[in-house]
Design a protein around this motif. Structure first.
Motif, PDB file in Angstrom:
ATOM      1  N   GLY A 110       0.785  -1.227   0.000  1.00  0.00           N
ATOM      2  CA  GLY A 110       0.000   0.000   0.000  1.00  0.00           C
ATOM      3  C   GLY A 110       0.811   1.267   0.000  1.00  0.00           C
ATOM      4  N   PHE A 111       2.154   1.183   0.090  1.00  0.00           N
ATOM      5  CA  PHE A 111       2.999   2.368  -0.001  1.00  0.00           C
ATOM      6  C   PHE A 111       3.332   2.621  -1.472  1.00  0.00           C
ATOM      7  N   GLY A 112       3.082   3.851  -1.933  1.00  0.00           N
ATOM      8  CA  GLY A 112       3.363   4.213  -3.304  1.00  0.00           C
ATOM      9  C   GLY A 112       2.145   4.243  -4.208  1.00  0.00           C
ATOM     10  N   THR A 113       0.963   3.944  -3.676  1.00  0.00           N
ATOM     11  CA  THR A 113      -0.228   3.859  -4.527  1.00  0.00           C
ATOM     12  C   THR A 113      -0.681   5.215  -5.048  1.00  0.00           C
ATOM     13  N   ARG A 114      -0.321   6.308  -4.384  1.00  0.00           N
ATOM     14  CA  ARG A 114      -0.833   7.609  -4.807  1.00  0.00           C
ATOM     15  C   ARG A 114      -0.093   8.188  -6.009  1.00  0.00           C
ATOM     16  N   SER A 115       1.035   7.585  -6.378  1.00  0.00           N
ATOM     17  CA  SER A 115       1.872   8.167  -7.418  1.00  0.00           C
ATOM     18  C   SER A 115       1.154   8.156  -8.761  1.00  0.00           C
ATOM     19  N   THR A 116       1.130   9.309  -9.423  1.00  0.00           N
ATOM     20  CA  THR A 116       0.565   9.403 -10.768  1.00  0.00           C
ATOM     21  C   THR A 116       1.640   9.314 -11.837  1.00  0.00           C
ATOM     22  N   PHE A 117       2.905   9.461 -11.450  1.00  0.00           N
ATOM     23  CA  PHE A 117       4.026   9.268 -12.373  1.00  0.00           C
ATOM     24  C   PHE A 117       5.249   8.871 -11.557  1.00  0.00           C
ATOM     25  N   GLY A 118       6.149   8.124 -12.170  1.00  0.00           N
ATOM     26  CA  GLY A 118       7.327   7.684 -11.439  1.00  0.00           C
ATOM     27  C   GLY A 118       6.951   6.727 -10.318  1.00  0.00           C
ATOM     28  N   VAL A 119       7.893   6.483  -9.411  1.00  0.00           N
ATOM     29  CA  VAL A 119       7.707   5.547  -8.306  1.00  0.00           C
ATOM     30  C   VAL A 119       7.861   6.299  -6.992  1.00  0.00           C
ATOM     31  N   ARG A 120       6.878   6.173  -6.109  1.00  0.00           N
ATOM     32  CA  ARG A 120       6.905   6.804  -4.791  1.00  0.00           C
ATOM     33  C   ARG A 120       6.778   5.733  -3.720  1.00  0.00           C
ATOM     34  N   GLY A 121       7.398   5.958  -2.565  1.00  0.00           N
ATOM     35  CA  GLY A 121       7.209   5.069  -1.433  1.00  0.00           C
ATOM     36  C   GLY A 121       7.963   3.760  -1.509  1.00  0.00           C
ATOM     37  N   VAL A 122       8.666   3.514  -2.597  1.00  0.00           N
ATOM     38  CA  VAL A 122       9.450   2.288  -2.769  1.00  0.00           C
ATOM     39  C   VAL A 122      10.834   2.682  -3.260  1.00  0.00           C
ATOM     40  N   ARG A 123      11.857   2.246  -2.549  1.00  0.00           N
ATOM     41  CA  ARG A 123      13.228   2.552  -2.965  1.00  0.00           C
ATOM     42  C   ARG A 123      13.698   1.499  -3.966  1.00  0.00           C
ATOM     43  N   ILE A 124      14.313   1.969  -5.048  1.00  0.00           N
ATOM     44  CA  ILE A 124      14.824   1.100  -6.103  1.00  0.00           C
ATOM     45  C   ILE A 124      16.332   1.279  -6.191  1.00  0.00           C
ATOM     46  N   LEU A 125      17.056   0.157  -6.218  1.00  0.00           N
ATOM     47  CA  LEU A 125      18.503   0.178  -6.376  1.00  0.00           C
ATOM     48  C   LEU A 125      18.895  -0.797  -7.478  1.00  0.00           C
ATOM     49  N   VAL A 126      19.909  -0.434  -8.246  1.00  0.00           N
ATOM     50  CA  VAL A 126      20.455  -1.294  -9.289  1.00  0.00           C
ATOM     51  C   VAL A 126      21.947  -1.456  -9.024  1.00  0.00           C
ATOM     52  N   ASP A 127      22.351  -2.672  -8.721  1.00  0.00           N
ATOM     53  CA  ASP A 127      23.752  -2.951  -8.365  1.00  0.00           C
ATOM     54  C   ASP A 127      24.233  -2.054  -7.230  1.00  0.00           C
ATOM     55  N   GLY A 128      23.353  -1.797  -6.273  1.00  0.00           N
ATOM     56  CA  GLY A 128      23.711  -0.995  -5.113  1.00  0.00           C
ATOM     57  C   GLY A 128      23.646   0.500  -5.323  1.00  0.00           C
TER      58      GLY A 128
END
Length: 708
Positions: A110-128
Motif C-alpha cells: 500500500g505504499f506508493g499507490t498515490r503516485s501518478t508518475f514515477g515511483v513513490r514510497g518504494v526505494r529502487i537500487l540497481v547494483d547498489g
C-alpha cells in the motif's frame, strides 16, 4: 504507538477471515510437503540475499524478502517491464500502464499507490546504486531486465534501514561477466507492432571481465497515441586484482525519444472504446522525451578475516521534455510544457565486522550515505503541442545525508536478533528565477525561493526463532518516513511558490511471519500492520497543479502468503496471495469532497492472487499457465468510483536446442487468453475524472534468442 500497533496486529490475526484462509493454506501445504519429502531428500537451492545489508540465506532472514532469479536467455518474456517477472512475489503491485510517458505504478503493502508518475514510497537500487532520488522520487527504467541476474524485494519494517521513502525496497542485480567469451542475440515481435532487439557480449578472466548489453524496444501501443521507442545500454566491468578486492564499474544509458501519452479515460469513454485516446491528448500532443546517462563504481575490500569495507560512488544526468494536456498559466506559475535538466550523484561507505560471543556469531555494520540532485526546471505555455512563452524557471536541489548502524546477533543456538537505526537528514532548496513585476500587484509573480529540512531517526528491531531446521518464525518492529518530493512541494493553495509547510510522513510498522521449508516445498506467511502520521495526500488539482496536504490516521494492514513447490524434475507450481486493508481512519477535506473515515486508499486492491503451473520436459521444452486476479481498486480518496476486479490467464512455452556452436531458444506467449476487458491501472485522484487506463486485450508475442 508501538504497543498499540502490536495489539492491533495480534487482534487482526485472531479475527481476519483472510488470515484464517491463510492458516488453512499453511497447514495443507505442510501436509503435502511432508508427504513429498518422504519420497525425495532433495531440497530447493539455497538463495543468498543482501536485503538486510549483509549477505544471508533468504530462509534465515527475519523479514519478508523474495528473490527472483533471472536468466535473459531462457526467460519466456520480452523482458521490457518489471511487471513481467514479479507476479509471484506477494505484497508488491506493479501495474503496466500501457503508457511509457508515466512509468510503471509500483507499490508495496500500500505504499506508493498515490503516485501518478514515477515511483513513490518504494526505494529502487540497481547494483547498489540508487534509482530513487534524495527527495524520494524514483523510476524503474534504470533496471534492464536483459542484463539482470536476480531481483530482491524486501517488505516491512526492515526496509526502513534504507531511509527515505522505503515502504519497501526493490533491488536489481546485473550478471557478472562470464569467464569465457560469450555473445548473444535476441529478436522478438508481438501485438501492437511490438519489437524487441537485443545484442550482448561479455568475457574476460578471473581477474578482469566485462559485459555490454544493448536493447531496443518499440511499440505502436495498445491505445491510439501511445507509441514508444526506447534504447538502453548497460555495461559492467568487474576487476579482482586480489582475492580480497573486487571493483565493479557500471554504466547505464537510456534514450527514449518518443513516448506518447494517451491520458486516462472517463468511465463512459472506457466502456465505449478502451483503445481510444482522450481528445485533449491530441490537442496538446501529450508526450515525453527522456535521455539519461549514469555511471558508478563499487568497491568491496576485505580488510581481514573479520572485516569487509564496501564503498560506492556514482553520478548521472537526466533530461526530460514533456507536454501536458493544458496550456499553462502565468498567475499560477505552471506551464503545459516541462523542460527538466537534472544532475545527480552520491557516495556511500559501510564497514562490516564479524565476531563471536560465547561461540555464537555477532556481526555489525556501520555506514553512511550522501546523495544529491540539482535540477533546472522550466515551464512553458503549451500552444497546441508547440513550446510557447516561459511560465516557470527555477533551480531545485535536494540532498540527503544518512548514517546507520546495524547489529546481527545469534544470542542462542535457536535465536537471532537484528537491531538497527538510521539517522536521516533531507534538505530541499528552491531558487526561483521566474520573477514578474506588474503595475497591477495582483498580477505579480514574486521571488518564491525557499528551503526546508527534514530529519528522522528510524529504529528497527527484529527477532527470529529457528524452531526447527525447516521452520523459522520471526517478528519485526520499526519506524520509517517519507518526505514530499520536489514535485509535491511545487505548489501551495494560496499564492505562488512551493508548499514548504508540507511535512514528512512517518510510519510505525510491525510484522510477524513464518517460513517453512520441506524438501522441494517452501511456504512463507506474514501478517503486517502500519500506521502513518502526516500522510501526504492530494488536496486539490487544477491548472495542471497538484497541491498536497498532510493527514493523520492512515492504516495499512494485511497478510501475505507464497507457496513454491517442485513436485518432481518436471512439474513446479507457484502461488502468491495478498490481502491488504488500507484505509483512512480519519476524515479530511479536499477539492474532491469529504474523504470519510474508513475509506480505502485508492490504487490498492484488497485481494491479489497469482498462480503458476510449469512443466519441463527433457530440459528442452517448457510450458506454463499463469493466472493473475485482483479485486476492485478505488480511483480517488473519496471512493467515488472503482475499477472492477479481474482475472486473466496467460500461456507461455519455450524450446531450447543446440545448433552447431550456438544454443537457440524459441519461445512464445499469449497474454489475456480470453480477451478480458479491464482497467489495468488507475490515475489516482485525476481532477477531470479520467481515472481509467485500459489494459490490452489478447496479445501474442514470439521471440528467438541465440547464445554463442
Amino acid at each position: 504507538m508501538q504497543k498499540d500497533i502490536v495489539k492491533r496486529l495480534i487482534f487482526s490475526v485472531r479475527v481476519s477471515p483472510a488470515l484464517t484462509v491463510l492458516g488453512m493454506m499453511a497447514s495443507t501445504s505442510v501436509v503435502h510437503a511432508q508427504e513429498q519429502a518422504a519420497s525425495s531428500a532433495e531440497r530447493l537451492p539455497e538463495i543468498v540475499v543482501s536485503g538486510s545489508r549483509s549477505e544471508s540465506n533468504r530462509f534465515d532472514v527475519p523479514a519478508a524478502i523474495d528473490v527472483i532469479p533471472l536468466n535473459g536467455f531462457t526467460a519466456q518474456s520480452p523482458l521490457v517491464n518489471l511487471s513481467e517477472v514479479l507476479g509471484a512475489v506477494p505484497g508488491i503491485q506493479i501495474r503496466e500502464r500501457q503508457n511509457y510517458a508515466q512509468d510503471l505504478q509500483v507499490s508495496i503493502r500500500g505504499f506508493g499507490t498515490r503516485s501518478t508518475f514515477g515511483v513513490r514510497g518504494v526505494r529502487i537500487l540497481v547494483d547498489g546504486i540508487p534509482a530513487t532520488m534524495p527527495d524520494g522520487q524514483g523510476q524503474s527504467s534504470n533496471a534492464s531486465l536483459a542484463s539482470a541476474s536476480r531481483i530482491e524485494v524486501l517488505r516491512g519494517p526492515m526496509a526502513q534501514l534504507y531511509g527515505n521513502a522505503a515502504g519497501g525496497v526493490l533491488q536489481v542485480f546485473t550478471k557478472d561477466p562470464p569467464v569465457k567469451p560469450e555473445a548473444s542475440f535476441s529478436l522478438g515481435a508481438g501485438s501492437d507492432n511490438q519489437r524487441v532487439l537485443g545484442v550482448a557480449v561479455g568475457g574476460g578472466s578471473d581477474i578482469l571481465g566485462g559485459t555490454l548489453d544493448v536493447t531496443r524496444f518499440s511499440t505502436d501501443g495498445y491505445r491510439d497515441h501511445s507509441a514508444t521507442r526506447r534504447t538502453t545500454v548497460n555495461a559492467k566491468v568487474v576487476a579482482r586484482p586480489s582475492s580480497d578486492t573486487k571493483v565493479t564499474a557500471v554504466f547505464n544509458s537510456i534514450d527514449q525519444p518518443l513516448s506518447q501519452d494517451p491520458l486516462g479515460l472517463t468511465r463512459a469513454d472506457f466502456q465505449m472504446n478502451p483503445r481510444q485516446v482522450t481528445p485533449r491528448a491530441m490537442t496538446f500532443d501529450t508526450r515525453k522525451t527522456i535521455t539519461q546517462q549514469q555511471a558508478g563504481l563499487v568497491l568491496e575490500q576485505r580488510l581481514s578475516s573479520s572485516d569487509v569495507l564496501n564503498a560506492r560512488v556514482y553520478g548521472g544526468e537526466r533530461k526530460v521534455f514533456q507536454t501536458l494536456a493544458f496550456p499553462g498559466d502565468a498567475l499560477v506559475q505552471a506551464g503545459g510544457v516541462i523542460d527538466l535538466d537534472r544532475g545527480y550523484g552520491g557516495l556511500g561507505l559501510d564497514w562490516r565486522h564479524e565476531t563471536q560471543v560465547n561461540g555464537l556469531p555477532l556481526n555489525w555494520t556501520l555506514g553512511m550515505e550522501m546523495d544529491a540532485l540539482s535540477e533546472r526546471r522550466r515551464g512553458f505555455v503549451n500552444d497546441n503541442g508547440v513550446q510557447g512563452a516561459l511560465r516557470r524557471d527555477e533551480k531545485n536541489k535536494a540532498r540527503s545525508t544518512d548514517v546507520f548502524a546495524q547489529a546481527d546477533w545469534t544470542f542462542a543456538p535457536q535465536w537471532r536478533a537484528i537491531a538497527g537505526v538510521r539517522l536521516s537528514r533531507v534538505r530541499m532548496l528552491v531558487d526561483d528565477d521566474y520573477v514578474v513585476r506588474n503595475p497591477d500587484p495582483s498580477l505579480d509573480n514574486p521571488d518564491d525561493s525557499g528551503k526546508v529540512v527534514y530529519t528522522q531517526t528510524s529504529p528497527v528491531v527484529g527477532l527470529v526463532w529457528h524452531a526447527r531446521d525447516n521452520i523459522n518464525l520471526y517478528a519485526n518492529l520499526g519506524q520509517g518516513f517519507e518526505t514530499p518530493t520536489l514535485a509535491e512541494l511545487a505548489y501551495r493553495t494560496n499564492g505562488t511558490g512551493p508548499n514548504l509547510g508540507l511535512r514528512a510522513s512517518t510510519s510505525t510498522q510491525a510484522e510477524i511471519g513464518a517460513k517453512i521449508r520441506q524438501g522441494r516445498h517452501l511456504l512463507d506467511v506474514a501478517v503486517f500492520q502500519s500506521r502513518s502520521k502526516n500522510e501526504i495526500v492530494q488536496e486539490q488539482s487544477q491548472f495542471g497543479r497538484a497541491i498536497f496536504q498532510n493527514v493523520n490516521g492512515v492504516e495499512r494492514r494485511g497478510a501475505e502468503a507464497s507457496w513454491r513447490s517442485e513436485w518432481n524434475n518436471q512439474l513446479s507450481t507457484s502461488l502468491a496471495y495478498t490481502w491488504l486493508d488500507a484505509r483512512f481512519r480519519q476524515a479530511f477535506n479536499s477539492s474532491n469532497g469529504v474523504t470519510d473515515a474508513g475509506n480505502r486508499l485508492p490504487g490498492a486492491p484488497q485481494h491479489s492472487l497469482y498462480t503458476e503451473l510449469q512443466y519441463r520436459w527433457q530440459n528442452a521444452v517448457t510450458a506454463a499457465v499463469e493466472m493473475r486476479a485482483d479485486s476492485k481498486v478505488y480511483v480517488d480518496d473519496i471512493n467515488s468510483d472503482a475499477a472492477s476486479g479481474y482475472a486473466v490467464i496467460n500461456l507461455r512455452a519455450g524450446y531450447s536446442f543446440d545448433a552447431g556452436a550456438a544454443r537457440m531458444m524459441l519461445f512464445g506467449r499469449i497474454d489475456n487468453v480470453f480477451d478480458r476487458s479491464y482497467a489495468g491501472s488507475v490515475v489516482v485522484n485525476e481532477s477531470n475524472q479520467r481515472f481509467f487506463e485500459p489494459a490490452p486485450g489478447r496479445r501474442l508475442y514470439i521471440g528467438v534468442r541465440t547464445q554463442f
